[in-house]
Write a protein that holds these residues in place. Structure first.
Motif, PDB file in Angstrom:
ATOM      1  N   PHE A  12       0.823  -1.205   0.000  1.00 17.93           N
ATOM      2  CA  PHE A  12       0.000   0.000   0.000  1.00 17.93           C
ATOM      3  C   PHE A  12       0.862   1.263   0.000  1.00 17.93           C
ATOM      4  O   PHE A  12       2.062   1.229   0.277  1.00 17.93           O
ATOM      5  N   HIS A  13       0.204   2.374  -0.262  1.00 16.23           N
ATOM      6  CA  HIS A  13       0.856   3.691  -0.227  1.00 16.23           C
ATOM      7  C   HIS A  13       1.117   4.070   1.229  1.00 16.23           C
ATOM      8  O   HIS A  13       0.324   3.721   2.114  1.00 16.23           O
ATOM      9  N   GLU A  65      -1.856   5.359   3.235  1.00 12.48           N
ATOM     10  CA  GLU A  65      -2.828   4.326   3.601  1.00 12.48           C
ATOM     11  C   GLU A  65      -2.299   3.477   4.764  1.00 12.48           C
ATOM     12  O   GLU A  65      -3.064   3.116   5.670  1.00 12.48           O
ATOM     13  N   TYR A  75      -9.754  -0.600   1.645  1.00 13.70           N
ATOM     14  CA  TYR A  75      -8.622  -0.192   0.816  1.00 13.70           C
ATOM     15  C   TYR A  75      -8.365  -1.214  -0.291  1.00 13.70           C
ATOM     16  O   TYR A  75      -8.246  -0.854  -1.468  1.00 13.70           O
ATOM     17  N   TRP A  76      -8.266  -2.478   0.108  1.00 17.92           N
ATOM     18  CA  TRP A  76      -7.908  -3.517  -0.862  1.00 17.92           C
ATOM     19  C   TRP A  76      -8.908  -3.568  -2.013  1.00 17.92           C
ATOM     20  O   TRP A  76      -8.527  -3.581  -3.187  1.00 17.92           O
ATOM     21  N   LYS A 126      -8.887  -0.283  -4.176  1.00 19.73           N
ATOM     22  CA  LYS A 126      -7.697  -0.188  -5.018  1.00 19.73           C
ATOM     23  C   LYS A 126      -7.742  -1.198  -6.163  1.00 19.73           C
ATOM     24  O   LYS A 126      -7.323  -0.901  -7.292  1.00 19.73           O
ATOM     25  N   LEU A 147       0.188  -1.286  -6.519  1.00 21.24           N
ATOM     26  CA  LEU A 147      -0.863  -0.808  -5.616  1.00 21.24           C
ATOM     27  C   LEU A 147      -0.455   0.472  -4.894  1.00 21.24           C
ATOM     28  O   LEU A 147      -1.321   1.208  -4.412  1.00 21.24           O
ATOM     29  N   ASN A 148       0.838   0.731  -4.786  1.00 20.01           N
ATOM     30  CA  ASN A 148       1.263   1.955  -4.095  1.00 20.01           C
ATOM     31  C   ASN A 148       1.540   3.112  -5.048  1.00 20.01           C
ATOM     32  O   ASN A 148       2.074   4.138  -4.648  1.00 20.01           O
ATOM     33  N   TYR A 166      -3.166   6.358  -4.142  1.00 20.96           N
ATOM     34  CA  TYR A 166      -3.736   6.120  -2.816  1.00 20.96           C
ATOM     35  C   TYR A 166      -5.154   6.638  -2.742  1.00 20.96           C
ATOM     36  O   TYR A 166      -5.580   7.494  -3.536  1.00 20.96           O
ATOM     37  N   VAL A 167      -5.897   6.084  -1.778  1.00 20.12           N
ATOM     38  CA  VAL A 167      -7.312   6.409  -1.590  1.00 20.12           C
ATOM     39  C   VAL A 167      -7.464   7.206  -0.299  1.00 20.12           C
ATOM     40  O   VAL A 167      -6.883   6.853   0.727  1.00 20.12           O
ATOM     41  N   ILE A 202      -9.228   9.443  -5.231  1.00 23.08           N
ATOM     42  CA  ILE A 202      -8.110   8.640  -5.714  1.00 23.08           C
ATOM     43  C   ILE A 202      -7.010   9.615  -6.117  1.00 23.08           C
ATOM     44  O   ILE A 202      -7.224  10.494  -6.953  1.00 23.08           O
ATOM     45  N   CYS A 212     -15.301   1.530  -9.706  1.00 23.98           N
ATOM     46  CA  CYS A 212     -14.514   2.701 -10.082  1.00 23.98           C
ATOM     47  C   CYS A 212     -14.928   3.135 -11.478  1.00 23.98           C
ATOM     48  O   CYS A 212     -14.986   2.309 -12.400  1.00 23.98           O
TER      49      CYS A 212
END
Length: 223
Positions: A112-113, A116, A135-136, A139, A154-155, A158-159, A168, A193
Motif C-alpha cells: 500500500f501507499h 494508507e 482499501y484492498w 484499489k 498498488l502503491n 492512494y485512496v 483517488i 470505479c
C-alpha cells in the motif's frame, strides 16, 4: 449510465462452511467464471437488448475483457466467496468484490501507499480489518478500471476517505475518477470505479434467472 448486477452463488458452489459441500478450488473457480459469463450474457441480452450473435469478447494484453460494439458499452466482472458481480457503464469501469477475512497489515505495509499504511496503523484493532478490506477492494477496482490488473503497483496511487466521495490520488493530484461503495452484503466489500459521479444502481439476480439465457452456439463465452 452506471449499474451493478450481482448473483449470490448457491451453497453447493461455496467452499467450506458447516453443512456445505466442499468443492475443489479449481472446480469452484470454473463455476465462478461460468457464472460471471452467464451474468454478463444475461444482462447484455435481456437488459441492453444485444443480439447474441453480436456478442464477442476480447481481452487486452493484461487479460481485461471488453466488447466491440457500435455504441459505448463497458463492463467488468469480479467474484469472491459467495458473490459474482458485474458492473456496466457507457464509459470505462472497474469492479471488485472481496469477502472480509483476516486483516493483513504486513501485506498492506508491503504493497500500500504510505498514507494508507499510516491510516491503518492508527485505526483501532476492531476497525482495522474493515479498513484494510475497504482499501484492498477499492484499489483493486481502480486497477481493474485502468485495465492493468496487478501488473501496476498498488502503491502508485492512494485512496482518501472523504465522506461519501472517496478520492483517488497520485503524487500529481486527485484523479478524475469516482469510487462507489456498494453494500451488497455486510460480510463483503464491493467497489465500482468509474468516471461517473452518480452512484450505480444495484440489481440482484439469481442463478436460476441467469441460467435461462440460451448459450447455444456461444460456448466461447464460457471459456
Amino acid at each position: 449510465m452506471l449499474s451493478l448486477y450481482y448473483v449470490r452463488l448457491s451453497e453447493s458452489l461455496v467452499v467450506g462452511g458447516k453443512g456445505i459441500c466442499r468443492k475443489k478450488a479449481g472446480e469452484k473457480s470454473r463455476r465462478e467464471k461460468e457464472t460471471g459469463r452467464r451474468l454478463l450474457f444475461f444482462v447484455l441480452t435481456r437488459v441492453f437488448h444485444r443480439k447474441p450473435e453480436e456478442i464477442r469478447l476480447y481481452a487486452n494484453e493484461h487479460g481485461k475483457l471488453y466488447l466491440e460494439t457500435d455504441v459505448p458499452l463497458f463492463f467488468n466482472i469480479s467474484h469472491s466467496g459467495e458473490y459474482v458481480v458485474c458492473a456496466f457503464s457507457d464509459t470505462e469501469v472497474g469492479a471488485d468484490v472481496e469477502r472480509i477475512g483476516q486483516e493483513r497489515l504486513a501485506v498492506a505495509k508491503r504493497f500500500f501507499h504510505p498514507e494508507e499504511i499510516a491510516c491503518l496503523s492508527e485505526a483501532s484493532e476492531q476497525g482495522r480489518t474493515e479498513l484494510f478490506f475497504r482499501y484492498w477492494c477499492a484499489k483493486e477496482s481502480v486497477l481493474k478500471y485502468m485495465g492493468t490488473g496487478l501488473s501496476a503497483s498498488l502503491n502508485s496511487f492512494y485512496v482518501r476517505w472523504e465522506g461519501k466521495n472517496p478520492g483517488i490520488y497520485k503524487e500529481t493530484g486527485r484523479l478524475a475518477l469516482s469510487l462507489h461503495e456498494c453494500g451488497i452484503d455486510n460480510g463483503y466489500k464491493c467497489f465500482v470505479c468509474s468516471e461517473q459521479t452518480i452512484p450505480p444502481e444495484w440489481h440482484s439476480l439469481t442463478e436460476e434467472e441467469i441460467r435461462t439465457a440460451d448459450f447455444t452456439g456461444y460456448s466461447n463465452l464460457l471459456l
